[in-house]
Structure formats: structure tokens, C-alpha cells
Design a protein around this motif. Structure first.
Motif, PDB file in Angstrom:
ATOM      1  N   PHE A  47       0.846  -1.182   0.000  1.00 29.23           N
ATOM      2  CA  PHE A  47       0.000   0.000   0.000  1.00 29.23           C
ATOM      3  C   PHE A  47       0.881   1.230   0.000  1.00 29.23           C
ATOM      4  CE2 PHE A  47      -2.293   3.292   2.348  1.00 29.23           C
ATOM      5  CZ  PHE A  47      -3.402   3.411   1.541  1.00 29.23           C
ATOM      6  N   GLY A  48       0.608   2.129  -0.885  1.00 30.00           N
ATOM      7  CA  GLY A  48       1.365   3.377  -0.930  1.00 30.00           C
ATOM      8  C   GLY A  48       0.409   4.556  -0.911  1.00 30.00           C
ATOM      9  N   ALA A  49       0.814   5.566  -0.257  1.00 30.47           N
ATOM     10  CA  ALA A  49      -0.033   6.754  -0.194  1.00 30.47           C
ATOM     11  C   ALA A  49      -0.118   7.405  -1.571  1.00 30.47           C
ATOM     12  CB  ALA A  49       0.531   7.735   0.819  1.00 30.47           C
ATOM     13  N   ALA A  50      -1.177   8.137  -1.801  1.00 26.06           N
ATOM     14  CA  ALA A  50      -1.395   8.765  -3.108  1.00 26.06           C
ATOM     15  C   ALA A  50      -0.367   9.850  -3.390  1.00 26.06           C
ATOM     16  CB  ALA A  50      -2.795   9.344  -3.171  1.00 26.06           C
ATOM     17  N   PHE A  51       0.132  10.494  -2.368  1.00 24.27           N
ATOM     18  CA  PHE A  51       1.076  11.588  -2.570  1.00 24.27           C
ATOM     19  C   PHE A  51       2.528  11.147  -2.458  1.00 24.27           C
ATOM     20  CE2 PHE A  51      -2.812  13.703  -1.168  1.00 24.27           C
ATOM     21  CZ  PHE A  51      -2.995  14.553  -2.239  1.00 24.27           C
ATOM     22  N   SER A  52       2.765   9.816  -2.442  1.00 24.81           N
ATOM     23  CA  SER A  52       4.136   9.349  -2.324  1.00 24.81           C
ATOM     24  C   SER A  52       4.857   9.330  -3.675  1.00 24.81           C
ATOM     25  CB  SER A  52       4.167   7.946  -1.707  1.00 24.81           C
ATOM     26  OG  SER A  52       3.553   7.040  -2.588  1.00 24.81           O
ATOM     27  N   VAL A  53       4.145   9.500  -4.759  1.00 23.23           N
ATOM     28  CA  VAL A  53       4.746   9.492  -6.082  1.00 23.23           C
ATOM     29  C   VAL A  53       5.175  10.914  -6.419  1.00 23.23           C
ATOM     30  CG1 VAL A  53       4.331   8.980  -8.509  1.00 23.23           C
ATOM     31  CG2 VAL A  53       3.252   7.601  -6.745  1.00 23.23           C
ATOM     32  N   GLU A  54       6.409  11.058  -6.904  1.00 23.18           N
ATOM     33  CA  GLU A  54       6.898  12.395  -7.226  1.00 23.18           C
ATOM     34  C   GLU A  54       6.202  12.959  -8.461  1.00 23.18           C
ATOM     35  OE1 GLU A  54      11.104  12.292  -7.549  1.00 23.18           O
ATOM     36  OE2 GLU A  54      11.362  11.419  -5.572  1.00 23.18           O
ATOM     37  N   ASN A  55       6.167  12.187  -9.540  1.00 22.40           N
ATOM     38  CA  ASN A  55       5.524  12.649 -10.751  1.00 22.40           C
ATOM     39  C   ASN A  55       4.393  11.677 -11.075  1.00 22.40           C
ATOM     40  OD1 ASN A  55       4.790  13.817 -13.130  1.00 22.40           O
ATOM     41  ND2 ASN A  55       6.757  13.520 -14.161  1.00 22.40           N
ATOM     42  N   VAL A  56       3.178  12.151 -11.061  1.00 21.69           N
ATOM     43  CA  VAL A  56       2.011  11.291 -11.248  1.00 21.69           C
ATOM     44  C   VAL A  56       1.962  10.727 -12.663  1.00 21.69           C
ATOM     45  CG1 VAL A  56      -0.506  11.221 -11.068  1.00 21.69           C
ATOM     46  CG2 VAL A  56       0.782  12.706  -9.571  1.00 21.69           C
ATOM     47  N   PHE A  57       2.438  11.451 -13.638  1.00 23.10           N
ATOM     48  CA  PHE A  57       2.307  11.043 -15.031  1.00 23.10           C
ATOM     49  C   PHE A  57       3.345  10.000 -15.454  1.00 23.10           C
ATOM     50  CE2 PHE A  57       0.576  15.358 -14.741  1.00 23.10           C
ATOM     51  CZ  PHE A  57      -0.735  15.073 -15.103  1.00 23.10           C
ATOM     52  N   GLU A  58       4.285   9.663 -14.603  1.00 25.67           N
ATOM     53  CA  GLU A  58       5.274   8.644 -14.950  1.00 25.67           C
ATOM     54  C   GLU A  58       4.741   7.230 -14.769  1.00 25.67           C
ATOM     55  OE1 GLU A  58       8.752   9.315 -12.674  1.00 25.67           O
ATOM     56  OE2 GLU A  58       9.304  11.132 -13.743  1.00 25.67           O
ATOM     57  N   HIS A  59       3.698   7.069 -14.003  1.00 26.95           N
ATOM     58  CA  HIS A  59       3.173   5.743 -13.691  1.00 26.95           C
ATOM     59  C   HIS A  59       1.933   5.463 -14.535  1.00 26.95           C
ATOM     60  CE1 HIS A  59       5.892   5.244 -10.353  1.00 26.95           C
ATOM     61  NE2 HIS A  59       5.620   6.496 -10.007  1.00 26.95           N
ATOM     62  N   MET A  60       2.132   5.198 -15.793  1.00 32.30           N
ATOM     63  CA  MET A  60       1.027   4.877 -16.681  1.00 32.30           C
ATOM     64  C   MET A  60       1.160   3.426 -17.138  1.00 32.30           C
ATOM     65  SD  MET A  60       0.569   8.141 -19.090  1.00 32.30           S
ATOM     66  CE  MET A  60       0.095   9.711 -18.457  1.00 32.30           C
ATOM     67  N   LEU A  61       0.057   2.895 -17.624  1.00 35.14           N
ATOM     68  CA  LEU A  61       0.085   1.536 -18.151  1.00 35.14           C
ATOM     69  C   LEU A  61       0.844   1.512 -19.468  1.00 35.14           C
ATOM     70  CD1 LEU A  61      -3.558   0.245 -17.608  1.00 35.14           C
ATOM     71  CD2 LEU A  61      -1.500  -0.532 -16.465  1.00 35.14           C
ATOM     72  N   GLU A  62       1.775   0.601 -19.569  1.00 39.39           N
ATOM     73  CA  GLU A  62       2.501   0.466 -20.817  1.00 39.39           C
ATOM     74  C   GLU A  62       1.895  -0.624 -21.696  1.00 39.39           C
ATOM     75  OE1 GLU A  62       6.645   0.089 -20.193  1.00 39.39           O
ATOM     76  OE2 GLU A  62       6.704   1.728 -18.748  1.00 39.39           O
ATOM     77  N   HIS A  63       1.222  -1.555 -21.081  1.00 41.15           N
ATOM     78  CA  HIS A  63       0.563  -2.614 -21.829  1.00 41.15           C
ATOM     79  C   HIS A  63      -0.882  -2.698 -21.347  1.00 41.15           C
ATOM     80  CE1 HIS A  63      -0.668  -6.282 -23.576  1.00 41.15           C
ATOM     81  NE2 HIS A  63      -0.393  -7.070 -22.552  1.00 41.15           N
ATOM     82  N   ILE A  64      -1.836  -2.460 -22.245  1.00 41.29           N
ATOM     83  CA  ILE A  64      -3.248  -2.523 -21.890  1.00 41.29           C
ATOM     84  C   ILE A  64      -3.690  -3.980 -21.977  1.00 41.29           C
ATOM     85  CG2 ILE A  64      -5.560  -1.780 -22.540  1.00 41.29           C
ATOM     86  CD1 ILE A  64      -4.295   0.747 -23.677  1.00 41.29           C
ATOM     87  N   PRO A  65      -4.252  -4.514 -20.886  1.00 47.35           N
ATOM     88  CA  PRO A  65      -4.673  -5.922 -20.915  1.00 47.35           C
ATOM     89  C   PRO A  65      -5.869  -6.121 -21.849  1.00 47.35           C
ATOM     90  CG  PRO A  65      -5.288  -4.898 -18.842  1.00 47.35           C
ATOM     91  CD  PRO A  65      -4.470  -3.897 -19.593  1.00 47.35           C
ATOM     92  N   GLY A  66      -6.028  -7.354 -22.315  1.00 44.74           N
ATOM     93  CA  GLY A  66      -7.128  -7.686 -23.212  1.00 44.74           C
ATOM     94  C   GLY A  66      -8.461  -7.690 -22.476  1.00 44.74           C
TER      95      GLY A  66
END
Length: 82
Positions: free
Chosen positions: A1-20
Motif C-alpha cells: 500500500f502506498g499513499a497517493a502523494f508518495s509518487v513524485e511525478n504522477v504522469f510517470e506511472h502509466m500503463l505500458e501494456h493494456i490488458p485484453g
């Protein structure tokens, strides 16, 4: 579990592979059918145990009505209770 504000840049954590797409299995369909049929069963048991019309109302309506012949058909005459 990670807090929502623990990520420095929110836009770096995107899905690279969209599941079927997820297709329901036989078990999923059976659970859906079972849930609907269970709700219908509960409804049918409820109307079986608790009648929708009171019996005294049905008896009173039978006392106040009479079948007569009108032209070529049968008609029900309902008396007006005072």
C-alpha cells in the motif's frame, strides 16, 4: 500500500501494456443466473406465504357481485356498498 502523494511525478506511472478484454467464464454466467433465480425464488416464496389480497376482501367482493346475462354475453353486476 502506498499513499497517493508518495509518487513524485504522477504522469510517470502509466500503463505500458493494456490488458485484453475479460470474457466471462461458465462459472461467472452461472453465478449471475443463480443470483437472479434466487431473487425470483425469494419473491415467489414471499407471495406464497403472504397473500397479496386479504381473504375477507375477496369474500366481500363475492357477496357484492352477481353474474347476469346481458344480450349474448355474461356480465358481472357489482353492488355498491353503503
Amino acid at each position: 500500500f502506498g499513499a497517493a502523494f508518495s509518487v513524485e511525478n504522477v504522469f510517470e506511472h502509466m500503463l505500458e501494456h493494456i490488458p485484453g478484454p475479460y470474457l466471462p467464464d461458465v462459472v461467472d454466467i452461472m453465478v449471475l443466473v443463480g443470483g437472479i433465480s434466487g431473487a425470483v425464488l425469494v419473491y415467489l416464496l414471499a407471495i406464497r406465504l403472504v397473500p397479496l389480497l386479504a381473504l375477507w376482501e375477496v369474500r366481500q367482493a363475492l357477496l357484492l357481485s352477481r353474474a347476469i346475462r346481458y344480450l349474448r354475453t355474461e356480465a358481472t353486476v357489482v353492488a355498491k356498498p353503503e
